[in-house]
Write an enzyme that holds these catalytic residues in place. Structure first.
Site, PDB file in Angstrom:
ATOM      1  N   LEU A 298      41.557  41.588  46.789  1.00 51.13           N
ATOM      2  CA  LEU A 298      42.584  42.011  45.839  1.00 51.13           C
ATOM      3  C   LEU A 298      42.519  43.527  45.710  1.00 51.13           C
ATOM      4  O   LEU A 298      41.481  44.076  45.338  1.00 51.13           O
ATOM      5  CB  LEU A 298      42.358  41.403  44.453  1.00 51.13           C
ATOM      6  N   ARG A 354      34.208  37.886  42.789  1.00 49.65           N
ATOM      7  CA  ARG A 354      33.273  38.956  43.151  1.00 49.65           C
ATOM      8  C   ARG A 354      33.753  40.298  42.613  1.00 49.65           C
ATOM      9  O   ARG A 354      34.941  40.620  42.678  1.00 49.65           O
ATOM     10  CB  ARG A 354      33.122  39.061  44.668  1.00 49.65           C
ATOM     11  N   GLY A 384      40.960  44.359  40.250  1.00 51.65           N
ATOM     12  CA  GLY A 384      40.913  43.957  41.654  1.00 51.65           C
ATOM     13  C   GLY A 384      39.508  43.759  42.191  1.00 51.65           C
ATOM     14  O   GLY A 384      38.539  44.230  41.638  1.00 51.65           O
ATOM     15  N   SER A 385      39.403  43.030  43.275  1.00 50.48           N
ATOM     16  CA  SER A 385      38.144  42.838  43.980  1.00 50.48           C
ATOM     17  C   SER A 385      38.323  41.770  45.036  1.00 50.48           C
ATOM     18  O   SER A 385      39.124  41.920  45.939  1.00 50.48           O
ATOM     19  CB  SER A 385      37.006  42.484  43.027  1.00 50.48           C
ATOM     20  N   ARG A 386      37.616  40.611  44.882  1.00 46.36           N
ATOM     21  CA  ARG A 386      37.639  39.606  45.929  1.00 46.36           C
ATOM     22  C   ARG A 386      37.371  38.224  45.320  1.00 46.36           C
ATOM     23  O   ARG A 386      36.545  38.078  44.423  1.00 46.36           O
ATOM     24  CB  ARG A 386      36.567  39.945  46.965  1.00 46.36           C
TER      25      ARG A 386
END
Length: 417
Positions: A298, A354, A384-386
């Site tokens: 993301l 994550r 955002g991230s994953r």
């Protein structure tokens, strides 16, 4: 102050009223059940928004039993329901007292609980006796402990033990907190018949666009800083920095409505973003079998709300320590992560939220014991991230590959075999 069996406050003091928004949240468990169900509404009156919301939630094969707020109101309720047409009268039964009511899949207390801790406990005990196995009790109380400290403390204790969802309704006057409690385990198969729950953590702007409550709070902080800066430094234009940032900050937490595929074999994306990898691996934390893991990155421009990829029951949740490497890098494998473990009809499914270089905060709102519908919101990663979705490798087939973009709750990333 004493309480009626329905949990209705009696005695002096300003009453706690239940508005339309709170009524919708209170009856959310009824609304999300798509299959035949039974509902017991306790403490209703003819002009109650909760009665109206419960009636709206009824489907063709549903049965609603209503217990009036007092014995004298039973005939008024029957007369009122008779004016709503044959469809309603065939599916709604009014009884004179709670003793006459049968057990139901969902039990709703129409009036807030505002008594002492002992009175609240007694009320809950009386209502839970009318729950079927795996059924849900939906109750509410003032959100501010000063209004009814005993009731608030007791419901917080019950939620810690048996809660499957808690929602704060700020727009009610005064604000209230809705608690949904499940005292016996629910069958996993029930999740497949559920629609995503209505949650107040998503604040509607338009019919199709919402903002997560975290975004409202962040924008409020930015505007507050702008106001303080303007007051303390009236000749400076520094106040424009936080003021102009409020809009983009809120936009980071946008939460659009999504059309979840009506396909029992579909596994949907847990978040918006780009597929980083699709691989088979083993992870002893989730069992001995092999898993198919689909990782999605993301960016800060993507929607950050996370949705359940499948229908299932939350059976575990834990957080692992780690670093804060950029989420698209291999080192992100060892970042701080929150794992939501679901039991499903197809086996164990896990969603990992994550952190990344910018994202340092994970929000997870589905406690152990909660049932999640496919595509239902259950948390978010700030900025955002994953997200990684782990599926039983022998039961699922991927339909996406690295580099493809997916939409959370809508795009199909795999299918059950």
């Amino acid at each position: 102050m004493t309480q009626s069996p329905a949990g209705r406050a009696t005695g002096p003091g300003r009453p706690v009223r239940v508005g339309e928004r709170a009524a919708r949240v209170l009856t959310a468990e009824t609304s999300r059940h798509q299959g035949p169900k039974t509902t017991l509404l306790v403490g209703a009156t003819t002009d109650s928004p909760v009665l109206a919301a419960a009636l709206d939630a009824q489907l063709h094969d549903d049965v609603l039993t209503v217990v009036p707020a007092d014995a004298l109101a039973a005939d008024q309720l029957r007369e009122h329901l008779g004016t709503l047409g044959q469809w309603t009268t065939n599916r709604v039964r009014v009884v004179d007292s709670l003793i006459e009511a049968d057990a139901a899949d969902v039990v709703i207390a129409a009036e807030p609980l505002t008594g002492t801790a002992e009175e609240t406990r007694a009320t809950l005990d009386g209502l839970t006796k009318h729950l079927t196995g795996g059924g849900v009790l939906s109750v509410l109380a003032p959100a501010l402990p000063g209004r009814s400290p005993g009731a608030v403390a007791e419901l917080d204790r019950q939620s810690a033990l048996f809660g499957v969802a808690t929602d704060l309704v700020l727009v009610n006057q005064p604000p209230v907190r809705v608690h949904r409690l499940r005292f016996t385990p629910a069958d996993v198969s029930v999740a497949a018949r559920l629609a995503p729950a209505y949650r107040t953590s998503s604040v509607p702007l338009t019919r199709r666009m919402h903002i997560d409550s975290n975004g409202i709070a962040a924008a409020g902080i930015a505007l507050g800083l702008a106001a303080i800066t303007r007051i303390t430094r009236p000749k400076s234009r520094l106040w424009l920095v936080p003021a102009l940032a409020a809009g983009p900050v809120a936009a980071f937490f946008r939460d659009p409505e999504r059309d979840v595929p009506d396909d029992g074999s579909a596994v949907v994306a847990a978040a918006d973003g780009q597929v980083l990898s699709v691989q088979r691996l083993r992870d002893e934390r989730f069992g001995d079998g092999e898993f198919l893991r689909i990782a999605v990155f993301l960016s800060v421009l993507d929607v950050h709300v996370n949705r359940s990829p499948v229908a299932g029951k939350v059976v575990d949740y834990f957080v692992s320590d780690g670093g804060f490497a950029a989420a698209m890098k291999p080192d992100a494998e060892h970042n701080v992560a929150a794992y939501t473990v679901l039991d499903t009809d197809h086996g164990t499914v896990v969603v990992a939220q994550r952190t990344g270089l910018v994202a340092r905060r994970i929000v997870q709102r589905a406690p152990v014991g909660a049932l999640l519908a496919r595509g239902e919101r259950f948390g978010l990663i700030r900025f955002g991230s994953r997200t990684d979705v782990y599926l039983p490798a022998d039961a699922a087939e991927p339909v996406v590959g690295p580099g493809e973009r997916v939409i959370g709750g809508s795009s199909i990333i795999a299918r059950w075999r």
